[in-house]
Design an enzyme around this catalytic site. Structure first.
Site, PDB file in Angstrom:
ATOM      1  N   PHE A  45       0.847  -1.193   0.000  1.00  0.00           N
ATOM      2  CA  PHE A  45       0.000   0.000   0.000  1.00  0.00           C
ATOM      3  C   PHE A  45       0.877   1.236   0.000  1.00  0.00           C
ATOM      4  O   PHE A  45       1.797   1.361   0.817  1.00  0.00           O
ATOM      5  CB  PHE A  45      -0.902   0.012   1.243  1.00  0.00           C
ATOM      6  CG  PHE A  45      -1.585   1.335   1.460  1.00  0.00           C
ATOM      7  CD1 PHE A  45      -2.702   1.689   0.710  1.00  0.00           C
ATOM      8  CD2 PHE A  45      -1.097   2.252   2.386  1.00  0.00           C
ATOM      9  CE1 PHE A  45      -3.320   2.926   0.888  1.00  0.00           C
ATOM     10  CE2 PHE A  45      -1.708   3.487   2.572  1.00  0.00           C
ATOM     11  CZ  PHE A  45      -2.825   3.823   1.821  1.00  0.00           C
TER      12      PHE A  45
ATOM     13  N   GLY B 280       0.310   5.304   0.350  1.00  0.00           N
ATOM     14  CA  GLY B 280      -0.692   6.335   0.604  1.00  0.00           C
ATOM     15  C   GLY B 280      -0.492   6.936   1.974  1.00  0.00           C
ATOM     16  O   GLY B 280       0.607   6.881   2.530  1.00  0.00           O
TER      17      GLY B 280
ATOM     18  N   LEU C  56       3.876  -1.096   3.851  1.00  0.00           N
ATOM     19  CA  LEU C  56       3.158   0.175   3.907  1.00  0.00           C
ATOM     20  C   LEU C  56       4.127   1.305   3.570  1.00  0.00           C
ATOM     21  O   LEU C  56       5.100   1.530   4.305  1.00  0.00           O
ATOM     22  CB  LEU C  56       2.551   0.395   5.299  1.00  0.00           C
ATOM     23  CG  LEU C  56       1.550  -0.661   5.785  1.00  0.00           C
ATOM     24  CD1 LEU C  56       1.073  -0.324   7.202  1.00  0.00           C
ATOM     25  CD2 LEU C  56       0.349  -0.760   4.846  1.00  0.00           C
ATOM     26  N   GLU C  57       3.881   1.943   2.449  1.00  0.00           N
ATOM     27  CA  GLU C  57       4.708   3.084   2.026  1.00  0.00           C
ATOM     28  C   GLU C  57       3.889   4.327   2.324  1.00  0.00           C
ATOM     29  O   GLU C  57       3.003   4.705   1.548  1.00  0.00           O
ATOM     30  CB  GLU C  57       5.024   2.978   0.520  1.00  0.00           C
ATOM     31  CG  GLU C  57       5.829   1.741   0.137  1.00  0.00           C
ATOM     32  CD  GLU C  57       7.310   1.875   0.462  1.00  0.00           C
ATOM     33  OE1 GLU C  57       7.776   2.988   0.749  1.00  0.00           O
ATOM     34  OE2 GLU C  57       8.016   0.843   0.435  1.00  0.00           O
ATOM     35  N   LEU C  58       4.154   4.964   3.468  1.00  0.00           N
ATOM     36  CA  LEU C  58       3.272   6.035   3.938  1.00  0.00           C
ATOM     37  C   LEU C  58       3.953   7.406   3.845  1.00  0.00           C
ATOM     38  O   LEU C  58       4.951   7.547   3.150  1.00  0.00           O
ATOM     39  CB  LEU C  58       2.828   5.724   5.369  1.00  0.00           C
ATOM     40  CG  LEU C  58       2.293   4.292   5.577  1.00  0.00           C
ATOM     41  CD1 LEU C  58       1.929   4.057   7.031  1.00  0.00           C
ATOM     42  CD2 LEU C  58       1.087   4.008   4.676  1.00  0.00           C
TER      43      LEU C  58
END
Ligand code: NAD
Length: 476
Positions: free
Chosen positions: A194, A196, A217-219
Site C-alpha cells: 500500500f 498512501g 506500507l509506504e506512507l
C-alpha cells in the site's frame, strides 16, 4: 455492498493463485518477459499516460511526468532485469559443527509469494503502480492493482493497457473509489503493498490482518530539513525549492519543514526564494508548475496557511511575477513560506503535501534533534552542511525511513537503495535487493545426512548419557 465489490476481485485472485500454482516455480524467463512487457507498455504509451496525468491534475507538465513516472519507472524495470538472477539465487547457510562434516546442508531459497495486491495513490500514479509491479514480477508473483480514484483517467488508461499487455491471471487492474479500495484491502492476498497516507495505511493493515496478509506500507509524514550553520544557503535553498515545487509539493518525500539556525533564518528563506524564482519565474501560465490535484486538497492547503496566519506566523508568498491567484480556478498556489510557526498550528501537526513550507528555528542543533525525536518517525530526513561531525550527530541520533545529505528526495531515485518508512511513515521497503526479498518468501531448506543425527545430538529417547554429554558440550 462490500461483498458485491469483493466477489469479482476474489474470482480474479483465485484464478491468479491457481495459475501461479500450476506455473511454479515461475521460470525466470517468464518473469523477465513480464517486466519487458511492462517496460514496452511504458515506452509505447508514455506520451498518452503523461497526457491523462496532465488532465487529471488540471495541469502537470508532461515532461515532468515523463521523467518521474515513465522514464524513472522503465529504468527501474531495467535495473530489475539486470539484477534478478543474482537476487533469486539460493544462498548456502552455515551448519553447526559437526553436522556440516557429516553431510548436512542448509540453504535459503527466495520463492514467489503468489498473488500480490498493489494499492497506489494519485501523486505519482504510474510510478507508484508500475514501480512495485516490476519487483513483484521479478520475484515471480502475479499482481492485482487498485489505483487511485483521484487520477481517474490515468487509472482507466492503466487498466486498458494492462489488459492489452497481460493476461488477467498475470496482472489485473480494478478501478473505483474508497469502497472498492476497502474491499480490495480485505482480499486474502499473499502480500499487499500500500502506498498512501498514514491514516489509510492503518485501515489497510487492519483489513489485511483479518487474513494475516503481510503488508508493505509506504506512507507519508513530515520529513524535516536540518540546515547546519555550515550549509551553503543559496545552494541548499535551490535544492529545497526543487523538492518542494516539483509536482507542487505533492510528494511523499517533499521537504515538509526547514529547521534553521537562529542567525541564518533570513539567509535560508532568501535561498529558497531565489531558488524558486529562478526555476519558476511565473506560475499561473507556467506548464512546469503542477496544479493541486482537487479542490478539496487545495482548500486544505489554504486552510493550513490561514490557520498559521491567524495564530501569528509571518506568511511569505514566493510570487516572483506578482500574479493574482485569487481569480483563477487553476488550483495553483505559490510556494508559501511560514515563518515563526508554533506547535498549535495545523502546519506543524499534519503532513503538508503541497507548496507550503514552515520554517522552524533552533539555537542549538540538539534542540532540533530532540524535536524530531519527539514526533512521528519521518519518511525522509535531510541534512545540509559541510560539518561532518554535526552531520553524523544528526544521522546517528534520529530515525527516519531514509536520508539524503546536501539535497532532498534523491535517495528514492537510487534503485539499489531500499525505499521505505519506519513506524508511522511505513513498514517494509522495496527497491534494491530488499524489494525482491520483500515480495519473496525466504524458505529454509535443511537436508539431513544419512547418519542418525538425532541420536548423535542426544535428541532421541531414551534420554541418557548421550543427551547429558550433548548438553554439557553446548553449555560449556
Ligand atoms: P490515500 O491514503 O488517500 O489513498 C491511497 C489509496 O488508498 C488510494 O488508491 C485509495 O483508493 C485507497 N483507499 C482509500 N480509502 C481506503 C480504505 N478505507 N481502505 C483501503 N484503501 C483505501 O493517499 P493519497 O491521498 O492518494 O496519497 C497521499 C499520501 O500518500 C500522502 O500521505 C503521501 O505522503 C503518501 N505517499 C507515500 C509514498 C511512499 O512511497 N511512501 C508515495 C506517495 C504518496
Amino acid at each position: 455492498m462490500v461483498e458485491d465489490r469483493r466477489a469479482p476481485m476474489e474470482a480474479v485472485l483465485r484464478k491468479q493463485r491457481s495459475a501461479h500454482h500450476q506455473m511454479r516455480p515461475e521460470p525466470m524467463n517468464l518473469r523477465r518477459d513480464r517486466i519487458e512487457r511492462a517496460i514496452t507498455l511504458l515506452k509505447k504509451h508514455g506520451d498518452d499516460l503523461c497526457k491523462v496525468m496532465a488532465a487529471d491534475f488540471g495541469n502537470r507538465s508532461p515532461l515532468q511526468s515523463m521523467i518521474t513516472d515513465i522514464a524513472g519507472t522503465a529504468n527501474f524495470g531495467k535495473y530489475c532485469l539486470k539484477n534478478m538472477d543474482k537476487w533469486a539465487r539460493a544462498e548456502k547457510r552455515h551448519i553447526q559443527f559437526p553436522l556440516g562434516l557429516l553431510g548436512a546442508k542448509a540453504e535459503v531459497r527466495y520463492e514467489p509469494k503468489g498473488v500480490v495486491g498493489i494499492l497506489s495513490p494519485w501523486n505519482f500514479p504510474v510510478n507508484l503502480s508500475f514501480g512495485p509491479l516490476m519487483q513483484v514480477f521479478a520475484a515471480g508473483n502475479r499482481a492485482m492493482i487498485k489505483p487511485s480514484e483521484f487520477t481517474e483517467k490515468t487509472s482507466l488508461l492503466t487498466k486498458e493497457l494492462i489488459e492489452e499487455y497481460f493476461t488477467p491471471d498475470e496482472c489485473a487492474v480494478f478501478t473505483g473509489g474508497p469502497e472498492v479500495a476497502a474491499a480490495f484491502s480485505e482480499l486474502a492476498f499473499d502480500h499487499l503493498v500500500f502506498t498512501g497516507s498514514t491514516a489509510t495505511g492503518r485501515k489497510v493493515m487492519e483489513a489485511a490482518s483479518k487474513n494475516l496478509v503481510p503488508v508493505t506500507l509506504e506512507l507519508g509524514g513530515k520529513s524535516p530539513v536540518f540546515m547546519g550553520e555550515s550549509a551553503d544557503f543559496a545552494k541548499a535553498g535551490e535544492r529545497v525549492a526543487l523538492g518542494k515545487m516539483m509536482n507542487a509539493g505533492q510528494i511523499c518525500l517533499a521537504p515538509d519543514y526547514l529547521y534553521v539556525p537562529e542567525s541564518k533564518v533570513d539567509e535560508a528563506i532568501h535561498g529558497v526564494w531565489e531558488g524558486t524564482a529562478a526555476m519558476y519565474p511565473s506560475l499561473l501560465d507556467n506548464e512546469d508548475y503542477a496544479s493541486i490535484v482537487t479542490d478539496r486538497h487545495f482548500d486544505r492547503l489554504q486552510a493550513i496557511v490561514a490557520d498559521a496566519r491567524d495564530k501569528g506566523a509571518e506568511v511569505i508568498e514566493v510570487n516572483p511575477a506578482n500574479e493574482d491567484f485569487s481569480n483563477t480556478n487553476a488550483r495553483k498556489m505559490p510556494l508559501t513560506i511560514l515563518k515563526n510557526v508554533s506547535e498549535d498550528m495545523k502546519a506543524m501537526q499534519e503532513e503538508i503535501f503541497g507548496p507550503v513550507l514552515p520554517v522552524k528555528i533552533y539555537a542549538d542543533i540538539d534542540e532540533a534533534i530532540d524535536y524530531v525525536n519527539q514526533h512521528d518517525r519521518p519518511l525522509g530526513l535531510y541534512y545540509f552542511g559541510q560539518d561532518s561531525s554535526e552531520r553524523e550527530k544528526v544521522l546517528s541520533k534520529t530515525i527516519s525511513g531514509g536520508v539524503t545529505v546536501n539535497d532532498v528526495l534523491f535517495h528514492v531515485s537510487m534503485d539499489d537503495l531500499p525505499f521505505g518508512g519506519v513506524g508511522p511513515s511505513g513498514m517494509g521497503s522495496y527497491h534494491g535487493v530488499e524489494g525482491f526479498r520483500e515480495f519473496s518468501h525466504a524458505r529454509s531448506i535443511y537436508t539431513q545426512p544419512k547418519i542418525d543425527v538425532a541420536k548423535l545430538g542426544g535428541f532421541k529417547p531414551p534420554y541418557g548419557a548421550a543427551t547429558e554429554k550433548a548438553v554439557k558440550t553446548i553449555m560449556k
